[in-house]
Scaffold this motif. Sequence first.
Motif, mmCIF file in Angstrom:
data_model
loop_
_atom_site.group_PDB
_atom_site.id
_atom_site.type_symbol
_atom_site.label_atom_id
_atom_site.label_comp_id
_atom_site.label_asym_id
_atom_site.label_seq_id
_atom_site.Cartn_x
_atom_site.Cartn_y
_atom_site.Cartn_z
ATOM 1 N N ASP A 84 0.827 -1.206 0.000
ATOM 2 C CA ASP A 84 0.000 0.000 0.000
ATOM 3 C C ASP A 84 0.859 1.254 0.000
ATOM 4 O OD1 ASP A 84 -2.674 1.273 0.274
ATOM 5 O OD2 ASP A 84 -1.848 1.950 2.184
ATOM 6 N N GLN A 85 1.929 1.263 0.795
ATOM 7 C CA GLN A 85 2.798 2.444 0.853
ATOM 8 C C GLN A 85 3.548 2.649 -0.458
ATOM 9 O OE1 GLN A 85 5.153 1.877 4.422
ATOM 10 N NE2 GLN A 85 3.791 3.225 5.560
ATOM 11 N N GLU A 86 4.027 1.562 -1.059
ATOM 12 C CA GLU A 86 4.720 1.685 -2.337
ATOM 13 C C GLU A 86 3.799 2.308 -3.378
ATOM 14 O OE1 GLU A 86 7.514 -1.225 -4.974
ATOM 15 O OE2 GLU A 86 5.430 -1.855 -4.715
ATOM 16 N N ARG A 87 2.562 1.825 -3.446
ATOM 17 C CA ARG A 87 1.586 2.382 -4.392
ATOM 18 C C ARG A 87 1.350 3.866 -4.111
ATOM 19 N NH1 ARG A 87 -2.927 4.265 -3.631
ATOM 20 N NH2 ARG A 87 -2.939 3.484 -1.481
ATOM 21 N N ASN A 88 1.165 4.196 -2.844
ATOM 22 C CA ASN A 88 0.872 5.571 -2.447
ATOM 23 C C ASN A 88 2.052 6.494 -2.744
ATOM 24 O OD1 ASN A 88 -0.382 7.780 -1.283
ATOM 25 N ND2 ASN A 88 0.171 7.214 0.797
ATOM 26 N N PHE A 89 3.266 6.063 -2.370
ATOM 27 C CA PHE A 89 4.448 6.900 -2.578
ATOM 28 C C PHE A 89 4.727 7.119 -4.062
ATOM 29 C CE2 PHE A 89 6.605 5.595 1.696
ATOM 30 C CZ PHE A 89 5.633 6.299 2.392
ATOM 31 N N LYS A 90 4.640 6.041 -4.844
ATOM 32 C CA LYS A 90 4.928 6.172 -6.278
ATOM 33 C C LYS A 90 3.930 7.098 -6.961
ATOM 34 C CE LYS A 90 7.555 1.953 -7.170
ATOM 35 N NZ LYS A 90 7.622 0.650 -7.891
ATOM 36 N N SER A 91 2.677 7.092 -6.483
ATOM 37 C CA SER A 91 1.672 7.987 -7.070
ATOM 38 C C SER A 91 2.006 9.454 -6.823
ATOM 39 C CB SER A 91 0.283 7.677 -6.510
ATOM 40 O OG SER A 91 0.169 8.111 -5.157
ATOM 41 N N LYS A 92 2.872 9.701 -5.826
ATOM 42 C CA LYS A 92 3.285 11.063 -5.491
ATOM 43 C C LYS A 92 4.695 11.370 -5.999
ATOM 44 C CE LYS A 92 0.312 11.423 -1.408
ATOM 45 N NZ LYS A 92 -0.537 10.282 -1.761
ATOM 46 N N GLY A 93 5.213 10.487 -6.846
ATOM 47 C CA GLY A 93 6.503 10.751 -7.469
ATOM 48 C C GLY A 93 7.710 10.381 -6.624
ATOM 49 N N ILE A 94 7.520 9.582 -5.562
ATOM 50 C CA ILE A 94 8.628 9.178 -4.695
ATOM 51 C C ILE A 94 9.273 7.911 -5.256
ATOM 52 C CG2 ILE A 94 9.283 8.508 -2.351
ATOM 53 C CD1 ILE A 94 8.279 11.382 -2.588
ATOM 54 N N ALA A 95 10.609 7.914 -5.345
ATOM 55 C CA ALA A 95 11.338 6.727 -5.792
ATOM 56 C C ALA A 95 11.445 5.745 -4.631
ATOM 57 C CB ALA A 95 12.729 7.125 -6.288
ATOM 58 N N VAL A 96 10.720 4.649 -4.703
ATOM 59 C CA VAL A 96 10.632 3.691 -3.602
ATOM 60 C C VAL A 96 10.446 2.297 -4.167
ATOM 61 C CG1 VAL A 96 8.133 4.095 -3.423
ATOM 62 C CG2 VAL A 96 9.356 3.095 -1.484
ATOM 63 N N GLU A 97 10.965 1.294 -3.453
ATOM 64 C CA GLU A 97 10.748 -0.096 -3.845
ATOM 65 C C GLU A 97 10.630 -0.972 -2.598
ATOM 66 O OE1 GLU A 97 10.080 -1.083 -6.741
ATOM 67 O OE2 GLU A 97 10.951 0.402 -8.121
ATOM 68 N N CYS A 98 9.780 -1.999 -2.702
ATOM 69 C CA CYS A 98 9.707 -3.070 -1.692
ATOM 70 C C CYS A 98 10.683 -4.169 -2.088
ATOM 71 C CB CYS A 98 8.309 -3.686 -1.645
ATOM 72 S SG CYS A 98 6.995 -2.565 -1.175
ATOM 73 N N ILE A 99 11.390 -4.704 -1.124
ATOM 74 C CA ILE A 99 12.196 -5.890 -1.389
ATOM 75 C C ILE A 99 11.928 -6.915 -0.306
ATOM 76 C CG2 ILE A 99 14.007 -4.776 -2.716
ATOM 77 C CD1 ILE A 99 15.709 -4.719 -0.188
ATOM 78 N N GLY A 100 12.335 -8.153 -0.577
ATOM 79 C CA GLY A 100 12.053 -9.246 0.341
ATOM 80 C C GLY A 100 11.310 -10.339 -0.394
ATOM 81 N N GLU A 101 10.569 -11.133 0.371
ATOM 82 C CA GLU A 101 9.925 -12.304 -0.222
ATOM 83 C C GLU A 101 8.845 -11.955 -1.241
ATOM 84 O OE1 GLU A 101 8.073 -11.511 3.869
ATOM 85 O OE2 GLU A 101 10.049 -11.511 2.940
ATOM 86 N N ILE A 102 8.296 -10.725 -1.172
ATOM 87 C CA ILE A 102 7.228 -10.364 -2.112
ATOM 88 C C ILE A 102 7.776 -9.792 -3.423
ATOM 89 C CG2 ILE A 102 5.536 -9.941 -0.306
ATOM 90 C CD1 ILE A 102 5.990 -6.934 -0.738
ATOM 91 N N GLN A 103 9.066 -9.490 -3.471
ATOM 92 C CA GLN A 103 9.639 -8.877 -4.671
ATOM 93 C C GLN A 103 10.237 -9.949 -5.581
ATOM 94 O OE1 GLN A 103 9.869 -6.874 -7.357
ATOM 95 N NE2 GLN A 103 9.810 -5.225 -5.786
#
Length: 426
Positions: A84-103
């Motif tokens: 949810d945070q990755e989706r929210n941040f990217k929609s605001k132009g923030i360079a962000v990525e999730c890593i771990g078992e879901i990536q």
Amino acid sequence: MTSRGTMDALVAAEETLGLSLKEKQKEAVLAVLDGKDVFCALPTGYGKSIIYRILPTAFDYLLGREPGHSIVVCISPLNSLMIDQERNFKSKGIAVECIGEIQKDQGVIKRVISGNVPLVLITPESITTNPLFRGMLLSQKFKEGMVTLVVDEAHCIKTWGDNFRRSFSDLGQLRSSLPKIPVLAVTATATHGTYDVVTKRLAMEDVVIIGLSPCRDNIFLSVKCVTLADFVENIAESVRLNNVNHPKTLVFCRTYTDCNLVYDMFEEKLGSCITFPPGYPNSRKYRIIDLYTQANVDQVKKEILSEFIKENSLIRVITATTAFGMGIDCPDIANVYHWGSPHSMEEYVQEIGRAGRNQMPSYATLIYKKGRSTIDSKMEEYGSNTNKCRRHLLYSTFMFHQESSLESQCKCCDICALTCKCMLCM
């Protein structure tokens, strides 16, 4: 005293990202920019994530770096929260990525490990037990670029760290690898006991404490003792009447089994009205009520979340375990029910904090079942209480507690409403 350099860096970052921070957000950012360890306890809906969202840009300005060179690593307890945070941040132009078992995207993982992503979201298990990500912190790129270690929903260190998820207790080991990196611990709920546990396990020193009371005056508190059939029928009656206009509702359950029991009862009570239009196939495409647990595959979780957060969402009721709870950015949830008591007051305050983030009047109702051996004494007192203000019982043990400023008792809780003498009640 905050140096002029940190204030200038904050102002420049606000302008760059189009943000205007609230007072406590600014205090937290400035303290981290000064190199301090910070414990931040701010209510749900206040905007804790903005604090670490702005930090990479603020550090770039402070240290005179090119944009994107400062790295913040944020440890997050739930995959659903990171998604949810990755989706929210990217929609605001923030360079962000999730890593771990879901990536699963190796390109994303490579960019993160190479130090080319300013904001990295990762679970405690991945950062403490996966050699790839643990080694990432020791790389030259991260030694030069990393500026802050964030622990989001930091109360989980106390709630889950002893038994359920031991990796939370192991996070303090990271300090030996990152001795000069400030730690920012953020949560919506913290008793003094939680503060002590979190700061000790994260090896935080000379901690700057920033916070506000977690009490949300727009949430009306009540407790009921009813059967499962009566509980579900009360909600189902409104769903039948209002269908897609039924106020958004969350029903928290303590176990997968309870979740399925409640959902099955909704199916039984609603029949063809479980979909919209009524009578359409009972598939996620048409369903008004859905089920959200850790048993859902990640793609299903994404679909449910992305639909539910829409203002005109087809989904009006979600039956969920705590997998749905923390940090989900859905401002217009009007009702939060608990089918059974959480273990502690901290868990309960966290979960009812999903309600009314748009500041509209909202409702938190505990369906209390006597005799549960897995709840602590404070939670048991809250559920069985028949004569004391629930708001006072619920919030008085938290840091930064202040008594409610509500003018009318009928807006406080079911106990206070019984003796309210305002114009509406007389």
